[in-house]
Design a protein around this motif. Structure first.
Motif, PDB file in Angstrom:
ATOM      1  N   PHE A  53     -54.196  39.274   3.872  1.00 19.73           N
ATOM      2  CA  PHE A  53     -55.711  38.374   3.608  1.00 19.73           C
ATOM      3  C   PHE A  53     -55.291  37.514   5.254  1.00 19.73           C
TER       4      PHE A  53
ATOM      5  N   PHE B 342     -56.457  34.395  -3.609  1.00 16.14           N
ATOM      6  CA  PHE B 342     -55.750  33.117  -2.452  1.00 16.14           C
ATOM      7  C   PHE B 342     -56.865  31.670  -3.185  1.00 16.14           C
ATOM      8  N   HIS B 345     -59.332  29.863  -0.485  1.00 19.86           N
ATOM      9  CA  HIS B 345     -59.370  30.343   0.585  1.00 19.86           C
ATOM     10  C   HIS B 345     -60.737  32.005   0.051  1.00 19.86           C
ATOM     11  N   THR B 346     -60.221  32.225  -0.595  1.00 24.58           N
ATOM     12  CA  THR B 346     -61.279  33.821  -1.174  1.00 24.58           C
ATOM     13  C   THR B 346     -61.081  33.317  -2.920  1.00 24.58           C
ATOM     14  N   LYS B 376     -65.143  34.868   4.211  1.00 23.72           N
ATOM     15  CA  LYS B 376     -63.806  35.261   3.647  1.00 23.72           C
ATOM     16  C   LYS B 376     -63.671  37.088   2.804  1.00 23.72           C
TER      17      LYS B 376
END
Lengths: 221, 411
Positions: A53, B342, B345-346, B376
């Motif tokens: 990621f 994450f 983040h996501t 993202k």
């Protein structure tokens, strides 16, 4: 007169390494002793081509596992700083990893364990190399060619080449070395890149920059 | 309708497409057969519906066969599926007999097709015993396990592994799912098709029409979980999380899913979810037909947050779909969801209905953060979980097997 440089590309398929998972640091040590060298190579070098990621804090899987699964930051830092390309061969790399783990096991009052589901899985990869049908004919074409290359092609010629070639260098430098010496600045520029801690995207940008700069200085543009 | 590879150039770039053609050159004309147990519904059928035409476009001779089963067979395979995911399942002799009987009757039809193939991919446990029913096979046989098999019931794994161990190789979605088998085990994460009906870009009018059809209010937040009505997807936990939310404006919850022909438990779970919703007008339970791809696409795009609160998950393609539509995802902290979600983040990984409620409230108060997560997530999927990467790995695997898996091969 240089022969044209043939651009190849590669694709990886990851497979289990045939080594039992490690649930704690002692098991990791025992498995590292016997695991195939291809597993070490995968966990240190092929991580660049895997789905990730973000820009990981550590480049090799052993350090990542020490940090995320064992929560041992000190060990992660010690493993994380290992640059596999500075070792003469993979056995020397294996010895270094084992040294660090043995020291840590000696220091710790108890063996750190990972949670169930977070064991260290030993992996390796099969690499298939194929011809792209494209050539680089002149050293001055190198920056443009790098710009058009896929990340895996760049990996193959700049990173993986060090495993394949006797001199442990990249394919571009090997190609340029066969010329009449005019490309010396370009070779120096390529070899100045400290690539191990770069992602492939960053490596691409860096290589384009340094080769353009070297060509401008040498008046080969 | 199949889509040409060239159409993906705008999404993944020309080099990625060129790479596929170069890899496939050495596999031209190879006969490849995929076998699974359902033509529609669920992630496997979706993957095969794009994989087969694209393999053919690349010059391979690929086809897709589906084993036909009766209700007792699918009851058994559903139990096996649950057992793979950790439920304590003890397969009776009758259950095993029903499994074998259906595979034997399918083998009569499949044998000539499978015997001549260069590569046979058998998907999941349902058709796994075809290998021993095809004694004169000449190609490489690969067992593709899409299920989270990290802690299977012993009885189920003992039964299935007697077939699995006969294959030349197996594929799992994550290393944690791999089993102890006497052949190479490969890791291939699944993927989505960005141009399929379920994932293509939609016009605002198409989204509005679906929103209107289901009476969803665009002024209030929409939270959506798309999945089969299956206990491991925890739809009851999602309803519980929603009921915990005491915020204004009150969000709306959409639980939408289709059935699959190989999932007999779906109706039962759907009834339980309806009961738990207790007529709440803000909980929209939609049992959609297997081909409602545009509707699902529009529901995901109309949503503010995508949920996939599974307690066990192979990979979680609905998570990938949500991320591709630039939505933050709240996913169960399990299986392949961990490869995609994450924290900060996501989206967020959650373990309980309370955790899901907490993160929903956080996200609805941080709209800019939601948008950043969405951006993202979409780029992350573009790099890692689109079908071009998936297809490349299948081709690489076949080339590897063709050349006896030396670590470094020239195509």
């Amino acid at each position: 007169m240089l022969e044209p440089f043939r651009i190849h590309d590669c694709a990886l398929i990851v497979r289990m390494g045939g080594v039992p998972d490690a649930m704690n640091l002692r098991e990791l040590r025992d498995r590292v002793v016997t695991c195939p060298p291809e597993c070490l190579y995968h966990h240190f070098c092929e991580t660049l081509l895997r789905a990730t990621f973000d820009d990981p804090e550590f480049r090799n899987d052993f350090a990542v596992w020490a940090s995320r699964a064992l929560h041992d930051r000190a060990l992660a830092e010690q493993l994380g700083v290992i640059d596999p390309y500075t070792f003469d061969d993979r056995e020397a790399l294996r010895a270094e990893v084992l040294d660090i783990i043995a020291d840590r096991l000696h220091e710790l009052p108890m063996v750190p364990w990972a949670k169930r589901g977070e064991e260290f899985n030993f992996m390796r990869a099969v690499t298939v190399v194929f011809d792209t049908g494209h050539d680089i004919t002149e050293p001055s074409d190198l920056p443009g060619a790098i710009e058009r290359m896929t990340r895996s092609s760049l990996y193959y010629h700049f990173v993986e080449a060090r495993r394949r070639t006797d001199g442990g260098t990249d394919d571009f430098s090997t190609w340029l070395s066969a010329g009449d010496g005019e490309a010396k600045a370009l070779i120096q520029a390529l070899q100045s890149v400290d690539f191990y801690f770069l992602t492939l995207g960053e490596l691409k940008t860096k290589l384009i920059q340094v080769t353009r700069r070297a060509l401008n200085k040498g008046g080969q543009r | 309708m199949s889509i040409s590879l060239a159409a993906y150039t705008d999404v993944v770039g020309a080099p990625a497409i060129e790479q596929l053609h170069q890899l496939a050159d050495d596999l031209a004309g190879m006969r490849v057969v995929h076998v699974n147990s359902t033509k529609s519904g669920g992630g496997v059928a979706e993957i095969l519906s794009w994989l087969i035409p694209l393999m053919n476009e690349l010059g391979l001779d690929a086809s897709w066969e589906v084993i036909e089963g009766n209700a007792p067979f699918f009851d058994v395979t559903k139990s096996m599926h649950n057992g793979f995911q950790g439920n304590p399942v003890d397969l009776s002799d009758e259950a095993k007999a029903a499994y074998i009987e259906t595979n034997v009757s399918n083998a009569e039809r499949l044998r000539p097709i499978l015997e001549g193939a260069d590569f046979v991919f058998i998907h999941d446990p349902q058709p796994a015993s075809q290998i021993e029913l095809t004694p004169h096979r000449r190609g490489k046989w690969i067992w593709r396990c899409h299920i989270d098999a990290s802690h299977p019931s012993r009885s189920v794994w003992k039964f299935v592994s007697q077939f699995a161990r006969q294959y030349d190789a197996s594929i799992f979605s994550m290393p944690q799912f791999a089993k102890s088998l006497p052949h190479p085990q490969f890791i291939i994460a699944p993927s989505i098709d960005p141009l399929s009906e379920k994932n293509r870009e939609l016009a605002p009018g198409e989204i509005k029409s679906v929103r209107d059809r289901f009476g969803l209010d665009p002024k209030r937040p929409i939270l959506t979980q798309i999945s089969r009505f299956d206990r491991f997807k925890d739809p009851l936990g999602v309803v519980r999380a929603f009921r915990t939310l005491q915020i204004d404006p009150r969000p709306q919850l959409v639980l939408a899913g289709g059935g699959a022909t190989d999932d007999p438990e779906g109706q039962m779970v759907l009834d339980e979810v309806r009961k738990a919703a207790d007529g709440d007008p803000d909980i929209h339970i939609l049992f959609l037909p297997g081909d409602a791809h545009t509707t699902i696409n529009a529901l995901q795009r109309a949503s503010d947050i995508i949920l996939q609160k599974s307690t066990r998950e192979g990979f979680g393609l609905t998570v990938t779909e949500g991320l591709w539509k630039a939505k933050p995802v709240l996913g169960g902290d399990t299986g392949g969801i961990r490869l995609q979600v994450f924290n900060y983040h996501t989206g967020f990984l959650v373990n309980t209905p309370e955790g899901a409620a907490h993160r929903i409230r956080y996200l609805l108060q941080h709209r800019e953060r939601m948008r950043a997560m969405g951006r993202k997530g979409r780029e992350f999927v573009r790099e890692n979980f689109l079908l071009t990467r998936h297809l490349r790995e299948y081709l690489t695997l076949m080339l590897g097997l063709k050349q006896e898996l030396r670590d470094h091969l020239a195509a």
